[in-house]
Design a protein around this motif. Structure first.
Motif, PDB file in Angstrom:
ATOM      1  N   LYS A 330       3.963  -9.167   5.789  1.00 34.55           N
ATOM      2  CA  LYS A 330       3.108  -7.664   5.930  1.00 34.55           C
ATOM      3  C   LYS A 330       4.357  -6.727   6.614  1.00 34.55           C
ATOM      4  N   ASN A 331       5.770  -6.662   6.892  1.00 29.87           N
ATOM      5  CA  ASN A 331       5.819  -5.718   6.966  1.00 29.87           C
ATOM      6  C   ASN A 331       6.836  -5.461   5.453  1.00 29.87           C
ATOM      7  N   ALA A 332       6.767  -6.565   4.557  1.00 35.40           N
ATOM      8  CA  ALA A 332       7.273  -6.190   3.204  1.00 35.40           C
ATOM      9  C   ALA A 332       5.987  -5.366   2.335  1.00 35.40           C
ATOM     10  N   ILE A 333       4.825  -5.484   2.693  1.00 32.21           N
ATOM     11  CA  ILE A 333       4.086  -5.726   2.007  1.00 32.21           C
ATOM     12  C   ILE A 333       3.952  -3.677   2.796  1.00 32.21           C
ATOM     13  N   ARG A 334       4.078  -3.434   4.405  1.00 29.19           N
ATOM     14  CA  ARG A 334       4.119  -2.475   4.661  1.00 29.19           C
ATOM     15  C   ARG A 334       5.187  -1.327   4.234  1.00 29.19           C
ATOM     16  N   LYS A 335       5.951  -1.354   3.751  1.00 32.68           N
ATOM     17  CA  LYS A 335       7.267  -1.462   2.833  1.00 32.68           C
ATOM     18  C   LYS A 335       6.408  -0.652   2.295  1.00 32.68           C
ATOM     19  N   VAL A 336       5.990  -1.224   0.775  1.00 34.78           N
ATOM     20  CA  VAL A 336       4.829  -1.238  -0.381  1.00 34.78           C
ATOM     21  C   VAL A 336       4.043   0.230   0.335  1.00 34.78           C
ATOM     22  N   ILE A 337       3.949  -0.140   1.270  1.00 33.22           N
ATOM     23  CA  ILE A 337       2.818   1.166   1.223  1.00 33.22           C
ATOM     24  C   ILE A 337       3.277   3.068   1.203  1.00 33.22           C
ATOM     25  N   ALA A 338       4.630   2.240   2.571  1.00 37.41           N
ATOM     26  CA  ALA A 338       5.489   3.557   2.904  1.00 37.41           C
ATOM     27  C   ALA A 338       6.310   4.634   2.072  1.00 37.41           C
ATOM     28  N   THR A 339       6.431   3.384   0.194  1.00 36.59           N
ATOM     29  CA  THR A 339       6.801   4.250  -0.582  1.00 36.59           C
ATOM     30  C   THR A 339       5.445   4.939  -1.197  1.00 36.59           C
ATOM     31  N   GLY A 340       4.450   5.490  -1.013  1.00 37.13           N
ATOM     32  CA  GLY A 340       3.389   6.321  -1.108  1.00 37.13           C
ATOM     33  C   GLY A 340       2.697   5.939  -2.385  1.00 37.13           C
ATOM     34  N   ASN A 341       3.783   4.939  -3.350  1.00 32.76           N
ATOM     35  CA  ASN A 341       3.192   4.485  -4.936  1.00 32.76           C
ATOM     36  C   ASN A 341       1.995   3.315  -4.941  1.00 32.76           C
ATOM     37  N   ALA A 342       1.682   2.947  -3.793  1.00 36.40           N
ATOM     38  CA  ALA A 342       0.510   1.445  -3.054  1.00 36.40           C
ATOM     39  C   ALA A 342      -0.689   2.351  -4.226  1.00 36.40           C
ATOM     40  N   CYS A 343      -1.187   1.813  -5.628  1.00 40.13           N
ATOM     41  CA  CYS A 343      -1.995   2.208  -6.351  1.00 40.13           C
ATOM     42  C   CYS A 343      -2.266   0.850  -7.143  1.00 40.13           C
ATOM     43  N   ILE A 344      -4.141   1.362  -7.608  1.00 32.12           N
ATOM     44  CA  ILE A 344      -4.817   0.849  -8.833  1.00 32.12           C
ATOM     45  C   ILE A 344      -5.086   1.392  -9.551  1.00 32.12           C
ATOM     46  N   ASP A 345      -5.646   0.926 -10.217  1.00 32.09           N
ATOM     47  CA  ASP A 345      -6.415   1.285 -11.572  1.00 32.09           C
ATOM     48  C   ASP A 345      -7.827   0.153 -10.975  1.00 32.09           C
ATOM     49  N   SER A 346      -8.602   0.992 -10.256  1.00 32.13           N
ATOM     50  CA  SER A 346     -10.070   0.532 -10.490  1.00 32.13           C
ATOM     51  C   SER A 346     -11.550   1.130 -10.955  1.00 32.13           C
ATOM     52  N   PRO A 347     -12.166   0.668 -10.720  1.00 32.33           N
ATOM     53  CA  PRO A 347     -14.002   1.155 -11.830  1.00 32.33           C
ATOM     54  C   PRO A 347     -14.406   2.789 -11.642  1.00 32.33           C
ATOM     55  N   ILE A 353      -3.408   3.896  -1.466  1.00 33.25           N
ATOM     56  CA  ILE A 353      -3.158   3.816  -0.575  1.00 33.25           C
ATOM     57  C   ILE A 353      -1.879   4.733   0.207  1.00 33.25           C
ATOM     58  N   ASP A 354      -2.667   5.628   1.226  1.00 37.85           N
ATOM     59  CA  ASP A 354      -1.586   6.797   2.488  1.00 37.85           C
ATOM     60  C   ASP A 354      -0.943   5.921   2.985  1.00 37.85           C
ATOM     61  N   PRO A 355       0.213   6.325   2.651  1.00 38.68           N
ATOM     62  CA  PRO A 355       1.789   5.728   3.640  1.00 38.68           C
ATOM     63  C   PRO A 355       1.071   6.070   5.051  1.00 38.68           C
ATOM     64  N   LYS A 356       0.705   7.867   5.572  1.00 36.66           N
ATOM     65  CA  LYS A 356       1.035   8.057   7.039  1.00 36.66           C
ATOM     66  C   LYS A 356      -0.455   7.360   7.688  1.00 36.66           C
ATOM     67  N   SER A 357      -1.325   7.367   6.987  1.00 39.57           N
ATOM     68  CA  SER A 357      -2.895   6.740   7.629  1.00 39.57           C
ATOM     69  C   SER A 357      -3.352   4.770   7.341  1.00 39.57           C
ATOM     70  N   GLN A 358      -2.512   4.568   6.215  1.00 36.30           N
ATOM     71  CA  GLN A 358      -2.965   3.445   5.505  1.00 36.30           C
ATOM     72  C   GLN A 358      -4.012   3.376   4.769  1.00 36.30           C
ATOM     73  N   HIS A 359      -5.187   3.961   4.634  1.00 38.73           N
ATOM     74  CA  HIS A 359      -6.474   4.617   4.381  1.00 38.73           C
ATOM     75  C   HIS A 359      -6.728   4.806   2.898  1.00 38.73           C
ATOM     76  N   THR A 360      -7.475   4.558   2.317  1.00 43.99           N
ATOM     77  CA  THR A 360      -7.630   4.612   0.685  1.00 43.99           C
ATOM     78  C   THR A 360      -8.113   6.432  -0.185  1.00 43.99           C
ATOM     79  N   SER A 361      -7.190   6.483  -0.646  1.00 42.11           N
ATOM     80  CA  SER A 361      -7.552   8.015  -1.305  1.00 42.11           C
ATOM     81  C   SER A 361      -8.849   7.519  -2.546  1.00 42.11           C
ATOM     82  N   HIS A 362     -10.197   8.636  -2.794  1.00 41.14           N
ATOM     83  CA  HIS A 362     -11.053   7.842  -3.518  1.00 41.14           C
ATOM     84  C   HIS A 362     -11.372   9.049  -4.541  1.00 41.14           C
ATOM     85  N   HIS A 363     -12.039   9.110  -5.508  1.00 42.82           N
ATOM     86  CA  HIS A 363     -13.296   9.642  -6.545  1.00 42.82           C
ATOM     87  C   HIS A 363     -14.490   9.869  -5.933  1.00 42.82           C
TER      88      HIS A 363
END
Lengths: 414, 288
Positions: A330-347, A353-363
């Protein structure tokens, strides 16, 4: 001759052992990644939980076919809490303690999510909530993949006020989602220059709306904010249409989530508006491709709703996080989120994933339902960040309050 | 002013119809045979699904509704002859058995029919009184509730079946000794109760969301009405529905549906405390 063959057998034995030795640590590395899934596929919410399970299964199949996560296959352990919050808790404990899952995914209502969070927090596990919801959860153990009010309501409400008028009547389910979203509605309406002239909270399971419809007619609103939840409460639409209520409606959960426009006879849902990151009528090449894969696996799906879509996306989100962190920790994963570069290409496009809130940006897109129940895209808002929690002072990279905030319950200023 | 008054009366009629139609089948089965039918909601659901599927296959709505009620009644008779008749002296076991049937049916429907079904839409027609507009179909529902109650009265008070049924209810041994085929009376009564549950579903089918668990939405109102009414469907159900309807309608209008529901449930608690045998038990004792 004989000696020769014995040597050979011996050699074969040796090499087999050597191979086993070589394989053994590898096999350990091949241990499956276990994902605990809690979705209702029976009970009152089965019609929403079924697409969620399907979304997870589709992603599982695709990911495993392409070699899994970091070369490890993934295993889905699904339990059906039947819409019962006590069962949610029981099953979450079982998945965490007995099955030792690496991550927990699921939950439909906000009540079920709030039932799960204390258990997840005590076990200090990672939990992914895949629904749109009333927002505000600032909890380091939770990643939210669904849309939140600043994405759905800050867009919808000003547009509705401009288009239909300022006087609004709210019909909401009487539990935390309905109450908090109604609060958001009051708050955002005030900012948009409108007002809530009436609101009514409905107990879950109520199916008769004669009096509510008349209360609405008496108040004469310009439009309705519909926050009713569950199949029983959806009967409102049929009964309002039969009584010729004929008012424009807005909602953060209708159409793309409960596919009421597929379940009710037209024109019961006419003039319903929603802002969504996913609805089945989205027509982009990536969305078309996704829908084709879904329909190939589940040809009888009534509607690919946003919950099912989010459940699918959540699996890829987890894959990206684990592969970048090179660990399921979990901690290793949260470090990834904290970088602000936790992104995927979705449909729907690229989401992060926003580092501050761990919520997701959306179109986000605003959709409207026509008289024949076809859905049109009225406005495209582009990608919207989940900014509200960050603005009010939630920063999970610095502190983890594990709290749910609302406009009336803001973090204390230091 | 007239519009306000009409609106109040209309809403009362609407709540009254819902209570009567939801409770009639349950009241007959409970009053006649002492069986607390936990599968009541599933008979309602059966009526709903048969009606909707009938309409979607081209039947006119009233015909489809009749089919819905008859199918539920038929299934009721079959169920009585195979399972329920074994449980007449075991009231607690009958609760468990019918609850089990209810679970099997809802889950079976979920597996075979899917988690939702497209609706058929309420028959068009509406009228306006002042600022209010009303769906004409709600008047049909009220009329149906009245007809159902008159029908029950005629069936049990004016036909020979009614005489036999009441005799069986009062003293099964004596009735049997006098040549009444009590098993048939029981099967027929259970069938009538199931058919009325099916009719309730058939009537409300056009106005609601269709999911396999939808019978549950009728259950609270049905049980509450039967508890308040007591075991005599003729003496109890109508006064119970009137009392609960008045309480619920006025509280709904005053402060919304939550207060309405709370008020109704508080009324039930009070009635259980003051009149443990329900309205009909009280009326019967006064008559004596």
């Amino acid at each position: 001759m004989r000696k020769n063959s014995m040597t050979r057998a011996l050699l074969a034995g040796f090499s087999a052992l050597a191979m086993l030795a070589a394989v053994a640590p590898h096999a350990q590395g091949q241990e499956k990644i276990k994902i605990g899934l809690l979705e209702d596929i029976s009970g009152d919410l089965a019609l929403l939980g079924m697409p969620k399970l399907h979304g997870s299964q589709l992603a599982l199949e695709e990911i495993n076919a392409k070699g899994g996560i970091m070369g490890r296959q993934i295993e889905l352990i699904h339990l059906d809490p039947q819409g019962d919050n006590a069962r949610y808790q029981e099953f979450a404990r079982r998945l965490i303690q007995r099955d030792k899952v690496d991550v927990l995914i699921g939950g439909i209502t906000s009540a079920s999510r709030e039932a799960l969070r204390p258990i997840v927090n005590r076990a200090d596990k990672l939990y992914i909530y895949t629904n749109q919801y009333e927002g505000g959860v600032c909890d380091g153990n939770m990643i939210s993949v669904g849309a939140v009010p600043e994405q759905q309501l800050s867009t919808l409400i000003p547009w509705m006020v401009e288009k239909f008028g300022k006087r609004v009547y709210t019909v909401a389910a009487d539990y935390n989602f309905g109450q908090l979203t109604a609060e958001w509605t009051r708050d955002l309406l005030k900012k948009a220059g409108g007002e809530v002239i009436g609101q009514e909270f409905i107990p879950l399971g109520v199916s008769q709306f004669g009096q509510t419809i008349q209360n609405i007619q008496k108040a004469k609103p310009d439009w309705l904010m519909m926050l009713n939840v569950g199949a029983a409460q959806d009967s409102f639409f049929e009964q309002a249409a039969a009584a010729k209520l004929n008012l424009p409606m807005g909602s953060p959960i209708k159409v793309m989530l409960g596919f009421e426009h597929k379940r009710f006879k037209p024109p019961a849902l006419e003039n319903m508006h929603a802002v969504a990151n996913w609805f089945e009528e989205i027509d982009t090449p990536a969305a078309r491709d996704f829908k084709k894969r879904w329909r190939a696996k589940f040809p009888n799906e009534t509607y690919i709703n946003d919950m099912g879509y989010n459940a699918y996306v959540a699996m890829y989100m987890y894959k990206m996080l684990v592969e970048t962190a090179k660990s399921t920790d979990k901690n290793a994963i949260r470090k990834v989120i904290a970088t602000g570069n936790a992104c995927i290409d979705s449909p729907e496009g690229k989401i992060c994933i926003d580092p501050k809130s761990q919520h997701t940006s959306h179109h986000m897109r605003l959709i409207g339902v026509k008289a024949d129940h076809s859905v049109e895209v009225i406005k495209d808002f582009g990608v919207i960040q989940p900014y509200w929690l960050g603005e009010i002072g939630c920063d999970l990279t610095k502190a983890d309050p594990k709290e749910q905030y609302a406009p009336s319950n803001l973090p204390k200023k230091k | 002013m007239f519009a306000e008054l009409f609106s109040i009366v209309f809403q009362f009629a609407d709540v009254f119809a819902f209570l009567i139609l939801a409770a009639a089948g349950l009241a007959i089965i409970f009053g006649m045979m002492g069986i607390i039918n936990m599968a009541h909601g599933e008979f309602i659901m059966c009526g709903i699904y048969v009606t909707v599927i009938g309409v979607q296959n081209g039947l006119p709505l009233p015909v489809a509704q009749a089919c819905g009620a008859l199918t539920a009644g038929l299934i009721g008779v079959i169920l009585e002859r195979t399972i329920i008749y074994r449980l007449y002296d075991r009231p607690l076991d009958s609760i468990l058995a019918t609850w089990g049937i209810s679970l099997i049916v809802t889950q079976g429907m979920l597996v075979t029919m899917g988690s939702s079904w497209p609706g058929i839409g309420t028959p068009t027609g509406s009228f306006a009184v002042g600022v209010y507009t009303f769906s004409t179909y709600r008047l049909v529902l009220f009329a149906a509730a009245v007809v159902v109650m008159i029908g029950i009265y005629i069936l049990f008070m004016r036909t020979s079946f009614g005489t036999l049924a009441r005799a069986t209810m009062q003293n099964p041994q004596m009735a049997r000794a006098l040549g009444v085929r009590t098993p048939r009376v029981y099967a027929a009564s259970f069938g009538v109760g199931a058919a009325l549950a099916g009719l309730c579903g058939a009537l409300y089918a056009p106005t609601m969301t269709l999911i396999p668990t939808m019978g549950i939405t009728f259950i609270v109102e049905a049980f509450v009405t039967v508890v308040v009414g007591g075991s005599n469907v003729l003496l109890g159900t109508v006064p119970a529905a009137v009392v609960l309807g008045v309480i619920r309608t006025s509280l709904n209008a005053w402060h919304g549906q939550i207060v309405g529901q709370i008020g109704m449930l508080i009324a039930v608690i009070l009635v259980i405390r003051v009149l443990p045998e329900g309205v009909s038990g009280w009326l019967a004792r006064r008559a004596r």
